[in-house]
Structures are given as structure tokens and as C-alpha cells.
Design a protein around this motif. Sequence first.
Motif, PDB file in Angstrom:
ATOM      1  N   GLU A   1       4.636   4.854 -10.391  1.00 31.97           N
ATOM      2  CA  GLU A   1       5.802   5.081  -9.534  1.00 31.97           C
ATOM      3  C   GLU A   1       6.886   5.897 -10.230  1.00 31.97           C
ATOM      4  N   LEU A   2       6.867   5.919 -11.573  1.00 30.99           N
ATOM      5  CA  LEU A   2       7.930   6.572 -12.323  1.00 30.99           C
ATOM      6  C   LEU A   2       7.514   7.895 -12.947  1.00 30.99           C
ATOM      7  N   GLN A   3       6.267   8.262 -12.788  1.00 30.51           N
ATOM      8  CA  GLN A   3       5.797   9.517 -13.382  1.00 30.51           C
ATOM      9  C   GLN A   3       6.349  10.716 -12.617  1.00 30.51           C
ATOM     10  N   ASN A   4       6.582  11.795 -13.313  1.00 27.50           N
ATOM     11  CA  ASN A   4       7.148  12.992 -12.688  1.00 27.50           C
ATOM     12  C   ASN A   4       6.373  13.433 -11.452  1.00 27.50           C
ATOM     13  N   ALA A   5       5.053  13.386 -11.530  1.00 26.87           N
ATOM     14  CA  ALA A   5       4.215  13.905 -10.446  1.00 26.87           C
ATOM     15  C   ALA A   5       4.268  13.028  -9.194  1.00 26.87           C
ATOM     16  N   ASN A   6       4.775  11.810  -9.327  1.00 25.89           N
ATOM     17  CA  ASN A   6       4.812  10.864  -8.209  1.00 25.89           C
ATOM     18  C   ASN A   6       3.443  10.773  -7.517  1.00 25.89           C
ATOM     19  N   PRO A   7       2.403  10.394  -8.264  1.00 28.47           N
ATOM     20  CA  PRO A   7       1.045  10.394  -7.697  1.00 28.47           C
ATOM     21  C   PRO A   7       0.875   9.466  -6.497  1.00 28.47           C
ATOM     22  N   LEU A   8       1.741   8.454  -6.350  1.00 24.61           N
ATOM     23  CA  LEU A   8       1.630   7.531  -5.208  1.00 24.61           C
ATOM     24  C   LEU A   8       2.416   8.020  -3.996  1.00 24.61           C
TER      25      LEU A   8
ATOM     26  N   GLU B   1       0.842  -1.208   0.000  1.00 24.99           N
ATOM     27  CA  GLU B   1       0.000   0.000   0.000  1.00 24.99           C
ATOM     28  C   GLU B   1       0.870   1.249   0.000  1.00 24.99           C
ATOM     29  N   GLU B   2       1.961   1.235   0.783  1.00 29.73           N
ATOM     30  CA  GLU B   2       2.867   2.382   0.803  1.00 29.73           C
ATOM     31  C   GLU B   2       3.617   2.497  -0.522  1.00 29.73           C
ATOM     32  N   GLY B   3       4.088   1.383  -1.082  1.00 25.42           N
ATOM     33  CA  GLY B   3       4.558   1.363  -2.461  1.00 25.42           C
ATOM     34  C   GLY B   3       6.034   1.524  -2.730  1.00 25.42           C
ATOM     35  N   SER B   4       6.821   2.004  -1.775  1.00 28.57           N
ATOM     36  CA  SER B   4       8.238   2.264  -2.048  1.00 28.57           C
ATOM     37  C   SER B   4       9.047   0.993  -2.276  1.00 28.57           C
ATOM     38  N   TRP B   5       8.459  -0.194  -1.926  1.00 24.44           N
ATOM     39  CA  TRP B   5       9.179  -1.460  -2.124  1.00 24.44           C
ATOM     40  C   TRP B   5       9.544  -1.675  -3.587  1.00 24.44           C
ATOM     41  N   THR B   6       8.829  -1.034  -4.505  1.00 21.77           N
ATOM     42  CA  THR B   6       9.102  -1.206  -5.931  1.00 21.77           C
ATOM     43  C   THR B   6      10.416  -0.558  -6.363  1.00 21.77           C
ATOM     44  N   SER B   7      11.062   0.146  -5.440  1.00 20.84           N
ATOM     45  CA  SER B   7      12.406   0.709  -5.652  1.00 20.84           C
ATOM     46  C   SER B   7      12.533   1.543  -6.930  1.00 20.84           C
ATOM     47  N   PRO B   8      11.681   2.529  -7.131  1.00 19.04           N
ATOM     48  CA  PRO B   8      11.788   3.347  -8.347  1.00 19.04           C
ATOM     49  C   PRO B   8      13.113   4.118  -8.397  1.00 19.04           C
ATOM     50  N   ARG B   9      13.723   4.107  -9.551  1.00 22.78           N
ATOM     51  CA  ARG B   9      14.972   4.847  -9.782  1.00 22.78           C
ATOM     52  C   ARG B   9      14.826   5.648 -11.069  1.00 22.78           C
ATOM     53  N   ILE B  10      15.158   6.917 -10.999  1.00 18.15           N
ATOM     54  CA  ILE B  10      14.973   7.797 -12.151  1.00 18.15           C
ATOM     55  C   ILE B  10      16.258   8.587 -12.398  1.00 18.15           C
ATOM     56  N   ASP B  11      16.753   8.492 -13.611  1.00 14.25           N
ATOM     57  CA  ASP B  11      17.851   9.353 -14.063  1.00 14.25           C
ATOM     58  C   ASP B  11      17.294  10.181 -15.206  1.00 14.25           C
ATOM     59  N   THR B  12      17.022  11.461 -14.942  1.00 15.23           N
ATOM     60  CA  THR B  12      16.402  12.300 -15.963  1.00 15.23           C
ATOM     61  C   THR B  12      17.384  12.573 -17.105  1.00 15.23           C
ATOM     62  N   ALA B  13      16.826  12.907 -18.246  1.00 11.05           N
ATOM     63  CA  ALA B  13      17.640  13.107 -19.452  1.00 11.05           C
ATOM     64  C   ALA B  13      18.599  14.284 -19.291  1.00 11.05           C
ATOM     65  N   LEU B  14      19.780  14.121 -19.874  1.00 17.61           N
ATOM     66  CA  LEU B  14      20.765  15.207 -19.939  1.00 17.61           C
ATOM     67  C   LEU B  14      21.104  15.422 -21.415  1.00 17.61           C
TER      68      LEU B  14
END
Length: 529
Positions: free
Chosen positions: A505-512, A118-131
Motif C-alpha cells: 500500500e505504501l510503495q511508489n507504484a501503488n500496485p494495489l 479486497e479494495e484495500g483503501s481501508w488501510t488508510s495509507p498516508r505518504i509524505d515524501t522526503a524533502l
Amino acid sequence: MTLLGVSFLGADRAAASSAPFHGINPVTGETLPGDFFPASVADVDRAVTLAQEASASYRKLSGKERAAFLRAVADRIQAITEQLVERAHLETALPLPRLQGEVGRTTGQLRLFADVVEEGSWTSPRIDTALPERKPLPRPDLRTVLVPLGPVAVFGASNFPLAFSVAGGDTASALAAGNPVVVKAHPAHPGTSELVAGAIQQAVKDCGLHPGVFSLLFDAGIEIGVQLVQHPLIKAVGFTGSLAAGKALVDLCHARPEPIPCYAEMSSTNPVFILPGALKQHEKVAADLTGSYTLGAGQFCTKPGLVFLDRSADAASLVEELKTKAAGVATFSMLTPGIAKHYRSGIEKRAGDASVNTLYRTENESTGAASTAALLETTAAELLSKPELADEIFGPSTLLVHYEQREQMLAAARGLRGHLTATILGTEEDLAANTDLIAILEQKVGRLIFNGYPTGVEVSHAMVHGGPYPATSDSRTTSVGSMAIFRFARPVCFQGYPQSLLPAELQNANPLGVQRLVNGVFTRDAIQA
């Protein structure tokens, strides 16, 4: 609930075959009410096909929806506690208070995983934005998250008819990760398994899920288990049991045209090192150690089966206390006559070894599922020359290992294979003086215990119930605690994807609102486009 004795194939029940098997009361040898019918190969295919069909929708459920399902399963199991405990007691001879506690542990771990997903962070999202301006080459937008593996096969365990069986830790963690589950019930407690399966099936219906999210298969032998792990749609296996059976399953999984992971917990003797400060408290240590190695008739994977101590006068006093305590332990009824027979033959073989001295063992010939405590001893030198003396004997026994010099203790520790736990008893000064022993044991086990005993495994976020082979088939994992969920997920990276098609989990807005590693920094903040 009336026991029908036929497998659960999603929302349906299989047809009865012509050769039923039965639950057996280990104490009386009595055949218990209810005919149970082995599944067919066609039933296996049907169950796994349903699981694959369910996977498409189940993997897409939100964490809140999955959590609601896990809590519904827990509520359904809790509602039949009285019937469950009564049947499990008849099938296993385990005491009623132990089984009532096991119901609580089973429902508790389901609710723990519900909180995690339910909390959701277990999915370990990792984001490296474009450069895009990076030289000499731009960096693309990279986003990674853990996703479910697919249908998981779970094998019920003999020694935990609830907490490591149909709705036990493997099932709970696999379901939490988003995988449908097909359970192969243990033949020693078929009625208990059917009751729990009925509760899960009802929870699936209550939550409006695809019925293939859960199925259960009966079998008194190994044929159905073999067919299950070899089915091409199964993506992982969870198992708790003997080394021989676990290794056979691992080999089957690796020999498939598409090899899959088999997370097997198999064999551990959980060494205990009693240092000088603890030897001075020989009465307390003897009482606590005896209670640990005989708890549940020694039928715990965390039973301390090896105890290291020196040749001092304090150690001699401890040995005498241990002999007295062993003599006061009552006769046990083990889980099955087969397990009891295997235990008795293991003790006979070890006691007959010239390098082993029998300190306490009854001369009476036990029969059926009965067993008694056994206390044996050898030396570190003998253990080093005969490492098989460290092999697990499943039952209420332990082997004392005496060493003459500290270097012998360290050599024996280096010679150990993998175990679930290692225990050190002593003072803080003893611990500080034995950092080299600790360094060795860190390489040998999954849990290091100071001034405690390994029996009793807390279901929590920090618990590790695993270890190097042969304790488990993969030392990087645990079968207890919230980290068990990671066994049944894998990372997928999305490169250059539009926001609308990314997992939440990976969207910019981080809705979760989950915690994410964004450009190397942990944060719950949204990414400003």
C-alpha cells in the motif's frame, strides 16, 4: 454436522470434561439434545497460542486472499442455513423468519468486509515524501498504514445468536483486519455456536490457512471468559451484552500488565422525542412506536425505552392509543428464563416507584421465559431528580416522559447519559425549530434518526452503531458497518524505508491501486520517483 459439544482449538477439538451443560428451550424449559463441555484453562492457552502462531502468516495475506476467506465462511454458513435456523429457534425461541434474516445479515456482513479488504483503501495509507532540500531541516520520507493488532477475543451475544456471535460483526471485522479470533460462545445457544464454528473451521481448511486463525471455547460461566481476556497474547476484545458484564470486561482489560482495548456495547435506552407535528398523527405513531419497543420482545439494544412528549391534547390522545396498542400485544417468550426474570423484576421495581405511573401492565404472574408488554410514565422533573429512571430495562417496555415546558425537555436531554440512538418524530418545521435539541443529542448518541425508529440496523458503510458511555466503552467506534474494522488495527509509520521492504500500500507504484493521501492530496496515482 453432528454436535460434539467440545471446544474448537484450531483444527482440533478439545477433550470432554466431566460436567456438561445443555441448551434449553426457553418456551418449554426442555433440555435440548447435546452435551456441551466447558473449556479448560489449558484449552484457553492452546487456542490463544495457536492464534498467535497464525498471526504471523495471516496478517501478511493480501486483501484478495483475506476476502476469499471471508466469502468462504459466508458460503459455508449459508450452506447450513436450514440446520442453523432450526437449532437457533430451539435455543432462543426467536421466530424462524427473524433467524433466516439473521443468517442473511451474518453472511452479508462477511461479504461486505470481503469487498472492503479486497479494495484495500481501508488501510488508510498516508505518504509524505522526503524533502531533502527543506530549510532549516530536511523532511524524511514518512509512510503510514494500518496494520492488524494480533489475536482478538470475541464474546457471543445472547440476543443475536448469529449476527453478533460466533461469525458476527466483531469476528468478521477482526478477521477482515488480519487478526486471528478466539470466540467465547454464549451458553444460551451452544448448538448454534458449534454449527457456525464448524463452518468457519472448514473455511479455514478450504483456504489453506493456519488453523489457529479461528478457535471457539465453550463455558457455562465466566471463568473461561476471564482467563481469555487476561491471556497476555490477546490484543483486543469485542463484546455485546449487559452493562455489568461489559464493564467487568473493560476493567479486566485495563487491569492487565499490558492493558488492551475492550470494545464493549453495553446499555442504551434510545430516547424518542415526539414533537407537535407528529403528535397530530397519534394513531400511526402509537402503532409504529409499539411495534418498535416490543419488536423481538424488546430484546434489541436499539429498543426505544424513553419517549418524551408534552402535555397537549394531542399527546393525551397518543397516550390512550399507546395503552390500547400495549393491551393488544401478545405474550412473548424471551431468550432465556433468566433474562425474562430480570425483565419482570425490573418492571416490578420501576412500577413500584412513587414517581412512576403504570399505564399498562398485566397482573398475571408470568413464569419461565414468558413476558408481556409494559407501558409506564413519569415526568421530566422526576427524571431529572431520579436519572436512574433512564436505565435500560431489557424487554418489551417503554417509559413515557411528560414535560410541561420546552425547557424541561431540553434539560432532560442534557441530563441523558450516552445512548446508541436518539429519534426525533415531527415535521421539517419541527426539526428546524429544535436545532438546540439536535445539538444536545449529537453529544449523546451515535445515530440520530428523523421520522424513523431505531430498531433495525442497516449493515453498510455509513452506519454507526456506537455512542458515548454507557452505550459503548469507546464512543469513537462502531460495531456495525464497514468502519467496525478500524477497531482492530493500528497505524505504523515507516520512515526512510527502501521500496522493496515497504507494504504494498505504501510503495511508489501503488500496485494495489488503493486510495492514498500523498503529500496532503488523495489519489490513486503512482508516485514518480
